[in-house]
Design an enzyme around this catalytic site. Structure first.
Site, mmCIF file in Angstrom:
data_model
loop_
_atom_site.group_PDB
_atom_site.id
_atom_site.type_symbol
_atom_site.label_atom_id
_atom_site.label_comp_id
_atom_site.label_asym_id
_atom_site.label_seq_id
_atom_site.Cartn_x
_atom_site.Cartn_y
_atom_site.Cartn_z
ATOM 1 N N CYS A 2 18.916 29.132 23.792
ATOM 2 C CA CYS A 2 17.752 29.055 24.675
ATOM 3 C C CYS A 2 17.315 27.590 24.774
ATOM 4 O O CYS A 2 17.807 26.732 24.079
ATOM 5 C CB CYS A 2 16.619 29.880 24.107
ATOM 6 N N ARG A 27 21.414 25.339 30.005
ATOM 7 C CA ARG A 27 21.468 26.254 28.858
ATOM 8 C C ARG A 27 21.333 27.696 29.338
ATOM 9 O O ARG A 27 21.440 28.634 28.563
ATOM 10 C CB ARG A 27 20.370 25.926 27.844
ATOM 11 N N TRP A 75 17.984 32.872 26.753
ATOM 12 C CA TRP A 75 19.317 33.432 26.972
ATOM 13 C C TRP A 75 19.343 34.658 26.079
ATOM 14 O O TRP A 75 19.495 34.541 24.865
ATOM 15 C CB TRP A 75 20.409 32.439 26.584
ATOM 16 N N ASN A 101 14.629 30.228 19.273
ATOM 17 C CA ASN A 101 16.032 30.174 19.690
ATOM 18 C C ASN A 101 16.851 30.611 18.489
ATOM 19 O O ASN A 101 16.643 30.126 17.385
ATOM 20 C CB ASN A 101 16.407 28.744 20.100
ATOM 21 N N GLY A 102 17.742 31.582 18.687
ATOM 22 C CA GLY A 102 18.582 32.030 17.564
ATOM 23 C C GLY A 102 18.494 33.538 17.394
ATOM 24 O O GLY A 102 18.081 34.260 18.297
ATOM 25 N N GLU A 484 47.192 32.586 28.068
ATOM 26 C CA GLU A 484 45.888 31.921 28.208
ATOM 27 C C GLU A 484 46.047 30.410 28.241
ATOM 28 O O GLU A 484 45.389 29.724 29.028
ATOM 29 C CB GLU A 484 44.967 32.348 27.067
ATOM 30 N N LYS A 488 44.692 28.147 31.403
ATOM 31 C CA LYS A 488 43.794 26.994 31.244
ATOM 32 C C LYS A 488 44.352 25.782 31.968
ATOM 33 O O LYS A 488 43.658 25.101 32.714
ATOM 34 C CB LYS A 488 43.593 26.685 29.754
ATOM 35 N N GLU A 491 44.378 26.325 35.892
ATOM 36 C CA GLU A 491 43.133 26.427 36.667
ATOM 37 C C GLU A 491 42.337 25.130 36.699
ATOM 38 O O GLU A 491 41.485 24.979 37.564
ATOM 39 C CB GLU A 491 42.271 27.579 36.161
ATOM 40 N N HIS A 507 65.967 36.688 29.186
ATOM 41 C CA HIS A 507 66.133 37.642 30.302
ATOM 42 C C HIS A 507 65.816 37.000 31.644
ATOM 43 O O HIS A 507 65.478 37.680 32.596
ATOM 44 C CB HIS A 507 65.235 38.862 30.055
ATOM 45 N N LYS A 609 32.660 30.615 38.789
ATOM 46 C CA LYS A 609 32.475 31.047 37.393
ATOM 47 C C LYS A 609 32.455 32.569 37.305
ATOM 48 O O LYS A 609 32.926 33.148 36.349
ATOM 49 C CB LYS A 609 31.170 30.473 36.820
HETATM 50 C C1 AGP Z 1 38.905 31.987 32.975
HETATM 51 O O1 AGP Z 1 39.025 30.625 32.591
HETATM 52 C C2 AGP Z 1 38.496 32.163 34.396
HETATM 53 N N1 AGP Z 1 37.273 31.515 34.664
HETATM 54 C C3 AGP Z 1 38.565 33.612 34.874
HETATM 55 O O2 AGP Z 1 39.873 34.070 34.641
HETATM 56 C C4 AGP Z 1 37.585 34.598 34.183
HETATM 57 O O3 AGP Z 1 37.967 34.807 32.844
HETATM 58 C C5 AGP Z 1 37.669 35.930 34.936
HETATM 59 O O4 AGP Z 1 37.251 35.708 36.266
HETATM 60 C C6 AGP Z 1 36.804 37.035 34.309
HETATM 61 O O5 AGP Z 1 35.454 36.639 34.348
HETATM 62 P P1 AGP Z 1 34.397 37.510 33.498
HETATM 63 O O6 AGP Z 1 34.774 37.359 32.063
HETATM 64 O O7 AGP Z 1 33.052 36.914 33.823
HETATM 65 O O8 AGP Z 1 34.508 38.941 33.955
#
Ligand code: AGP
Length: 614
Positions: A2, A27, A75, A101-102, A484, A488, A491, A507, A609
């Site tokens: 927070c 935040r 938050w 906060n916490g 993953e 990273k 993207e 394969h 996001k």
């Molecule tokens: C991950 O780095 C991406 N931003 C994206 O794959 C994300 O994980 C995915 O859109 C799912 O989002 P969410 O966890 O908010 O559902």
């Protein structure tokens, strides 16, 4: 995570506090509030939603002129984002106000004690208990700082607390344990804040507070003690950052800051979920225990990074509960006419809690009468609201589009769910669960060890930044880490990167390997029967074709280094716990490459996001 602000001095407090809260907007918040001390009384305004909602409230219902006050952006952890749950929280007689906060781990006990004393709670939060405890303590120890010290000695968990007493104008007191708090020292005025971003425009003279300390400020004084009241050393410093850096805690990107916040996020996600005798207590799990015992299939549904967390969770959940566990891409799930029944437990993993693919998938599952538990980082979001139960990750707001701290927190939350199911279904003895929980509790420190040894990744990024294709390999829980790590890099640096199960290489994908291609390989801990040796063979196969092999392996692995162009050593942990460590160098590598390429790491092209469209 927070935002907290306090001010005392000659100037009007409200605008300074509101601006301070706005400067901590990153935040995140789902509610905001302010209390000022004027004419021997407290005046408070608080509203759910964005800071603008509070500002509208203040226009409609102005506060009295005041030169002292505290503010908060929330938050949510305990209790949804509502007006009542917004901070500040006041004592029953509105004499004392507290912002927090916490997480107060023993808040249930404290609430019960206060309720037995006749206190009627006005919110669902853990923080409100502190306001009532503090007010009651003032009848015993009249000094506000003494009273706060006495209250802090009863609290368990992580907290930053800031409080005012209408009967002690001109004084603000605060306490911190494992949660940030800094003092801003102005000319005849003082500031308190979660971080310097909130007062950096007023002063660059700051005092950092240490663990288990209480600070009392007036317009012209600062007094710091420990929780026992003994004077504590004061560490003044000059703030070198500009505002933008201050918001990122001095990091260049929110993503990099969030990579380094992972130990804290992991520890906070574990907080309060293990009761004194070592049993798991997921109090948000409101699914009937008999149903949990009757579950004959688990289906994890998610997207992107959250999906990769689900892939990892599958190994642990099946191993601990012996219940078949499928992992589905949310965008595919409902179109394949899935087999879902009343004894299917659906687990929806979502950082934002608003991903439309995942939301539509759980709606479909619920139409088939499945029980749904959400793993979510955003209190009160749509997906948890439309689920039967929720396990919140307490990672704090994740600003960088590329998910990092929420990914590792999601794995931990999934492991807590798996252990809880094993506990409820009796597929693991109590002592086995306890030892696994203890292993989990040790992960934050091991994450920190990995973070402390990331420097070589800078040189590696410089060495590989010109490459166009990257391969990531892993087996078992290392395979989702390969996926993953590739995501990273893809993207945020816009490079072609692909993750494969190492056993799949022969394969087809091995045709991609040519001299100079960087191949990252996650090597399982030794002693993992033949798994470890097979991955070592895979490294030899790609090395023989000229690949640059970047090998992630546990410290002391005698074979992993033999065929590594670059060896990244990880702390020794059991197989299932390696993902939370192995992903960190890959996150950092991606961040470093994108930075070298001059891209916007926090807001990469074409991405959002939270993807709220199907
Ligand atoms: C991950 O780095 C991406 N931003 C994206 O794959 C994300 O994980 C995915 O859109 C799912 O989002 P969410 O966890 O908010 O559902």
């Amino acid at each position: 995570m927070c935002g907290i602000v306090g001010y005392v001095g000659p100037r009007p407090a409200q605008p300074i506090i509101i601006d301070g809260l706005r400067r901590m907007e990153y935040r995140g918040y789902d509610s905001a509030g302010i209390t000022v001390v004027a004419d021997g009384q407290l005046a408070a305004r608080k509203k759910a939603g964005k800071l603008a909602n509070l500002e509208a409230e203040l226009l409609a219902h102005p506060l009295p002129e005041s030169h002292q006050g505290i503010g908060h952006t929330r938050w949510a952890t305990h209790g949804g984002p509502t007006d009542a749950n917004a901070h500040p929280h006041l004592s029953a007689d509105d004499r004392v106000a507290v912002v927090h906060n916490g997480i107060i781990e023993n808040f249930a006990t404290l609430r019960a004690e206060l309720a037995a004393d006749g206190i009627e709670f006005r919110s669902q939060t853990d923080s409100e208990a502190v306001a009532h405890l503090l007010r009651r303590q003032l009848d015993v120890t009249p000094g506000l700082a003494d009273a706060l010290r006495a209250v802090c000695r009863r609290l368990e968990g992580a907290f930053t607390l800031v409080a005012v007493d209408a009967a002690q104008p001109g004084l603000i007191v605060a306490a911190r344990r494992s949660s940030p708090l800094v003092v801003g020292v102005g000319e005849g005025e003082m500031f308190l804040a979660s971080d310097v971003a909130s007062f950096i425009e007023h002063t660059r003279h700051a005092i950092e507070l240490g663990q288990d300390q209480v600070v009392a400020i007036t317009a012209g004084s600062v007094d710091v003690t420990d929780f026992a009241g003994r004077p504590a050393e004061v560490r003044p410093y000059e703030i070198e950052w500009d505002l933008s850096s201050a918001e990122k805690g001095g990091f260049d990107w929110f993503m990099r800051k969030e990579i380094f916040e992972q130990p804290h996020a992991a520890a906070d996600t574990l907080l309060g979920r293990i009761d004194p005798d070592g049993r798991l207590c997921l109090d948000e799990m409101r699914i009937d225990r008999a149903l949990l015992r009757s579950v004959d299939k688990i289906v994890i549904i998610a997207c992107g990074t959250a999906y990769h967390a689900g892939l990892i969770a599958k190994y642990a959940i099946e191993h601990w509960t012996r219940v078949p566990c499928e992992v589905e891409l949310a965008s595919e799930f409902r179109y394949r006419d899935p087999i879902v029944t009343r004894t299917t437990l659906v687990v929806a993993i979502s950082q934002s809690g608003e991903t439309m693919d995942t939301l539509m998938a759980i709606r479909h599952a619920r139409e088939q009468h499945a029980a749904v538990v959400a793993i979510c980082n955003t209190n009160g979001a749509t997906i948890p609201r439309e689920s039967d139960a929720v396990i919140y990750t307490h990672a704090g707001p994740e600003i960088g589009v590329a998910s990092t701290k929420c990914f590792t927190a999601q794995i931990i939350a999934c492991y807590l769910l798996g252990l809880y199911l094993a506990q409820e279904r009796g597929t693991k003895f109590g002592d086995e669960i306890l030892s696994l929980v203890e292993e989990l509790a040790g992960i934050p420190d091991k994450m920190q060890a990995v973070l402390d040894s990331l420097e070589p990744m800078k040189a590696l990024a410089l060495d590989l930044v010109a490459n166009k294709d990257f391969i990531f390999l892993g087996r078992h829980v290392g395979y989702p880490i390969a996926l993953e790590g590739a995501l990273k890099l893809k993207e945020i640096s816009y490079l072609h990167a692909e993750g494969f199960a190492a056993g799949e290489l022969k394969h087809g994908p091995i045709a991609l390997v040519e001299p100079g291609v960087p191949v990252f390989v996650v090597v399982p801990p030794q002693g993992r029967d033949s798994l470890h040796d097979k991955v070592i063979s895979n490294i030899q196969e790609v090395r023989a074709r000229g690949a640059k092999t970047i090998v992630l392996a546990e410290e002391g692995d005698p074979e992993a280094g033999a065929f590594a162009t670059k060896l990244i050593e990880l702390p020794v942990v059991p197989t299932l716990f390696q993902p939370m460590l192995a992903i960190i160098p890959l996150q950092y590598f991606a961040c470093e490459v994108a930075t070298l390429k001059g891209y916007d790491v926090d807001q990469p092209r074409n991405l959002a996001k939270s993807v709220t469209v199907e």
